[in-house]
Design a protein around this motif. Structure first.
Motif, PDB file in Angstrom:
ATOM      1  N   LEU A 102       3.171  -1.424   0.580  1.00 43.71           N
ATOM      2  CA  LEU A 102       2.436  -0.022  -0.137  1.00 43.71           C
ATOM      3  C   LEU A 102       1.976   0.675   1.020  1.00 43.71           C
ATOM      4  CD1 LEU A 102       0.883  -1.742  -3.177  1.00 43.71           C
ATOM      5  CD2 LEU A 102       2.712  -0.148  -3.204  1.00 43.71           C
ATOM      6  N   LEU A 103       1.536   0.031   2.248  1.00 46.19           N
ATOM      7  CA  LEU A 103       0.853   0.876   3.224  1.00 46.19           C
ATOM      8  C   LEU A 103       2.196   1.568   3.947  1.00 46.19           C
ATOM      9  CD1 LEU A 103      -1.502  -1.681   4.858  1.00 46.19           C
ATOM     10  CD2 LEU A 103      -1.994   0.629   3.656  1.00 46.19           C
ATOM     11  N   ARG A 104       3.121   1.206   3.950  1.00 48.39           N
ATOM     12  CA  ARG A 104       4.273   1.970   4.625  1.00 48.39           C
ATOM     13  C   ARG A 104       4.852   2.982   3.723  1.00 48.39           C
ATOM     14  NH1 ARG A 104       6.867  -0.349   9.047  1.00 48.39           N
ATOM     15  NH2 ARG A 104       8.720   0.726   8.442  1.00 48.39           N
ATOM     16  N   ILE A 105       4.726   2.589   2.368  1.00 50.44           N
ATOM     17  CA  ILE A 105       4.974   3.871   1.484  1.00 50.44           C
ATOM     18  C   ILE A 105       3.997   4.818   1.569  1.00 50.44           C
ATOM     19  CG2 ILE A 105       5.218   4.305  -1.077  1.00 50.44           C
ATOM     20  CD1 ILE A 105       6.631   1.518  -1.117  1.00 50.44           C
ATOM     21  N   SER A 106       2.682   4.410   1.382  1.00 51.47           N
ATOM     22  CA  SER A 106       1.613   5.283   1.181  1.00 51.47           C
ATOM     23  C   SER A 106       0.398   4.565   1.678  1.00 51.47           C
ATOM     24  CB  SER A 106       1.596   5.882  -0.248  1.00 51.47           C
ATOM     25  OG  SER A 106       0.356   6.810  -0.056  1.00 51.47           O
ATOM     26  N   VAL A 107      -0.342   5.243   2.608  1.00 52.40           N
ATOM     27  CA  VAL A 107      -1.471   4.528   3.049  1.00 52.40           C
ATOM     28  C   VAL A 107      -2.673   4.645   1.911  1.00 52.40           C
ATOM     29  CG1 VAL A 107      -3.779   4.621   4.614  1.00 52.40           C
ATOM     30  CG2 VAL A 107      -1.221   5.193   5.470  1.00 52.40           C
ATOM     31  N   PRO A 108      -2.923   5.547   1.184  1.00 55.55           N
ATOM     32  CA  PRO A 108      -3.715   5.196  -0.203  1.00 55.55           C
ATOM     33  C   PRO A 108      -3.246   4.104  -1.163  1.00 55.55           C
ATOM     34  CG  PRO A 108      -3.118   7.844   0.347  1.00 55.55           C
ATOM     35  CD  PRO A 108      -2.450   6.728   1.041  1.00 55.55           C
ATOM     36  N   LEU A 109      -1.994   4.278  -1.360  1.00 52.45           N
ATOM     37  CA  LEU A 109      -1.685   2.878  -2.130  1.00 52.45           C
ATOM     38  C   LEU A 109      -2.115   1.360  -1.445  1.00 52.45           C
ATOM     39  CD1 LEU A 109       1.943   4.151  -3.683  1.00 52.45           C
ATOM     40  CD2 LEU A 109      -0.415   3.660  -4.912  1.00 52.45           C
ATOM     41  N   GLY A 110      -1.796   1.485  -0.308  1.00 57.01           N
ATOM     42  CA  GLY A 110      -2.091   0.322   0.432  1.00 57.01           C
ATOM     43  C   GLY A 110      -3.532  -0.111   0.387  1.00 57.01           C
ATOM     44  N   LEU A 111      -4.345   0.935   0.470  1.00 57.07           N
ATOM     45  CA  LEU A 111      -5.717   0.701   0.542  1.00 57.07           C
ATOM     46  C   LEU A 111      -6.172   0.310  -0.823  1.00 57.07           C
ATOM     47  CD1 LEU A 111      -6.982   3.550   3.261  1.00 57.07           C
ATOM     48  CD2 LEU A 111      -6.915   1.211   3.647  1.00 57.07           C
ATOM     49  N   VAL A 112      -5.698   0.707  -1.656  1.00 55.63           N
ATOM     50  CA  VAL A 112      -6.259   0.663  -3.179  1.00 55.63           C
ATOM     51  C   VAL A 112      -5.975  -0.972  -3.440  1.00 55.63           C
ATOM     52  CG1 VAL A 112      -5.824   0.508  -5.469  1.00 55.63           C
ATOM     53  CG2 VAL A 112      -5.855   2.695  -4.099  1.00 55.63           C
ATOM     54  N   VAL A 113      -4.822  -1.618  -2.881  1.00 54.40           N
ATOM     55  CA  VAL A 113      -4.431  -2.862  -3.042  1.00 54.40           C
ATOM     56  C   VAL A 113      -5.329  -4.000  -2.096  1.00 54.40           C
ATOM     57  CG1 VAL A 113      -2.744  -4.710  -3.041  1.00 54.40           C
ATOM     58  CG2 VAL A 113      -2.011  -2.521  -3.753  1.00 54.40           C
ATOM     59  N   LEU A 114      -5.497  -3.244  -0.838  1.00 55.82           N
ATOM     60  CA  LEU A 114      -6.010  -4.278   0.101  1.00 55.82           C
ATOM     61  C   LEU A 114      -7.535  -4.159  -0.272  1.00 55.82           C
ATOM     62  CD1 LEU A 114      -4.855  -3.138   3.558  1.00 55.82           C
ATOM     63  CD2 LEU A 114      -4.460  -5.551   2.222  1.00 55.82           C
ATOM     64  N   LEU A 115      -8.243  -3.221  -0.718  1.00 57.99           N
ATOM     65  CA  LEU A 115      -9.622  -3.096  -1.313  1.00 57.99           C
ATOM     66  C   LEU A 115      -9.921  -3.640  -2.445  1.00 57.99           C
ATOM     67  CD1 LEU A 115     -10.710   0.395   0.278  1.00 57.99           C
ATOM     68  CD2 LEU A 115     -11.105  -1.956   1.335  1.00 57.99           C
TER      69      LEU A 115
END
Length: 536
Positions: free
Chosen positions: A131-144
């Protein structure tokens, strides 16, 4: 190995939506048939890997869980059977059985939960990276968002842990009550107490059922709340991905991958909810197992070796335990001593001291001059055998119950148990049910006595071995017992005149002390207290 395969499975599961997104962007959108075929082959390989990793990973996890439960059961059984005792204190037999089965199973299942949790964590990390490779906001939502969900799941598991512990306590106690009722069924029928016993079990069973229902409600409530929070989290990921696609920040294939990963995340997050529940139940069961394993032994092992050879001389000086109050007693090697008692509790205390199931509160018991606390209980019992009045038989053949290490035929004859063997369809090869319930009370007593004689210990202490046999058989057993044990130390702890009459010497315990010492016939005629104790 199971964790590695499980992690590989989750890695493959997370790759599936990513590969599908790539297929859409690089093959479907451009109409490239060759690229489509190539990526479909890649997808097929991923699915083959998924099948392999799931099948063998699940097998490895189940094996680890079952092996851990088995090892726990063995450890618990060893602790319960430890010569030092103490593990059974405060527990009914059925309760111990429940701890060794259900609680051990729940703790063993934690291995499967750990493996599954590692696999789910792998899936989350792979999804986050994708998801981070697709979009940083999406990846951050998952990680946080994932740690927050895990923390909430942990908090929600606390009520389940408490209710699970109460559930297991109730189930174990109900099992203990049931086992005791079954063991004493004949006695209950004999005194007409079946209704009271059934009512007692009904109350216990209802309490256990209530605890189980409360635990089930707690588990359902926890699972429902965690699932709701997870759904909200997945919807948030999908919403952010949709807005990014609408703004042209990500491609159609990336949107499909993002939504697929969001849907995939539901699985790992549900797994974490299950893992939390398993940990909660495992912690509750682990606490019950730890209480048994950590129980202080009744007696501690000594370091001195047994006397060599064991002559069988016993000496008690100032022994105080329960109803015994400063008792003094000398037993010569090879003597057949009768011990009568005006108080059954004093006889029980004497048996506990001689068998070293409990050490005296004061005073000392010696075997051939060696204090018993200086001996290991297991080694002591190779020299001194205390045959309790309520000794149980085991499920198996009559021969299995006898042990077969000594002169079986001679021991059977001495205990008049040869008649029992002849009355059975296959003799000593006949099957005996658990606890010897397929035999009458008198038959069980004779077989138990024969088993004690077969063991052929240098010192044998027998407690009331003939209370369920007729007078003629009792007299024959008395003569057979004397002849079989000639020259070896034997204590007959009983108030039976037939047994006491064959003893070389008889002592009377009264008021916790040895109050009389002599031959049975002389004591009957000359000591009113002794006469009352054995003839009343």
């Amino acid at each position: 190995m199971g964790a590695v395969l499980g992690a590989g499975h989750q890695f493959g599961e997370a790759l599936v939506p990513v590969v599908i997104g790539i297929v859409i962007d690089q093959a479907v959108s451009d109409g490239d048939g060759r690229a489509l075929f190539g990526w479909l082959v890649v997808l097929a390989v991923v699915y083959v890997g998924l099948s392999f990793s799931f099948r063998f990973g699940a097998r490895a996890g189940e094996r680890a869980a079952e092996q851990a439960a088995h090892d726990l059961r063995i450890t618990l059984v060893r602790r319960v059977l430890d010569p030092g005792g103490g593990a059974e204190r405060g527990h009914l037999p059925g309760e111990l059985a429940n701890i060794a089965t259900e609680d051990a199973k729940r703790v063993g299942a934690v291995n499967m939960a750990v493996m599954t949790g590692i696999s789910a964590l792998t899936g989350l990390l792979v999804s986050a990276v994708a998801l981070l490779r697709i979009s940083v906001p999406l990846g951050l939502v998952v990680l946080l968002g994932t740690p927050v969900l895990l923390w909430l799941g942990h908090l929600l598991s606390k009520p389940l842990e408490r209710r699970s512990e109460a559930e297991q306590e109730g189930a174990a106690y109900a099992s203990g009550i049931a086992a005791d009722l079954v063991a004493g069924l004949r006695v209950l029928k004999g005194i007409g107490a079946q209704a009271a016993a059934v009512e007692r079990y009904r109350r216990t069973s209802r309490a256990s059922l209530g605890a189980t229902v409360r635990a089930a409600r707690a588990e359902a409530w926890q699972s429902g709340v965690v699932l709701t929070l997870t759904g909200v989290f997945i919807a948030l990921v999908a919403l952010i991905g949709g807005r990014l696609a609408a703004a042209g920040d990500i491609t159609l294939g990336q949107l499909v991958s993002a939504v697929g990963l969001a849907l995939f995340l539901l699985g790992p997050l549900e797994v974490f909810a299950w893992v939390n529940a398993e940990f909660a139940q495992g912690r509750a069961s682990a606490g019950r197992i730890a209480a048994v394993l950590a129980a202080e032994p009744d007696v501690l092992p000594g370091e001195r070796p047994l006397p060599e050879p064991v002559l069988g001389g016993l000496r008690l000086r100032g022994v105080t335990l329960g109803a015994l109050r400063g008792a003094d007693l000398d037993v010569r090697p090879g003597e057949l001593l009768g011990v009568a008692s005006t108080d059954p509790a004093a006889a029980q205390a004497l048996l506990a001291c001689l068998g070293r199931t409990t050490d005296p509160e004061a005073g000392v018991v010696e075997l051939d001059g060696v204090p018993l606390p200086e001996l290991d209980p297991a080694r002591l019992r190779t020299a001194v055998l205390v045959a309790a009045h309520d000794a149980d038989l085991f499920e198996g053949t009559l021969a299995d119950n006898l042990g077969g290490a000594g002169d079986t035929d001679r021991a059977l004859a001495a205990a008049c148990a040869d008649e029992v063997a002849r009355a059975l369809p296959q003799g000593i090869a006949s099957e005996v049910t658990e606890g010897g319930r397929s035999l009458s009370g008198g038959q069980r007593q004779r077989v138990a006595l024969a088993r004690a004689l077969v063991a052929d210990r240098p010192v044998l202490v027998v407690h009331d071995p003939t209370t369920a046999v007729d007078a003629v058989t009792e007299a024959r057993i008395a003569g057979g017992l004397r002849e079989h044990r000639r020259g070896r130390t034997t204590l007959l702890v009983t108030n039976s005149p037939a047994l006491l009459s064959v003893a070389d010497r008889v002592v009377l315990l009264d008021g916790g002390r040895v109050a009389a010492d002599g031959v049975h016939g002389d004591l009957v005629h000359g000591d009113p207290t002794y006469r009352t104790a054995v003839l009343a």
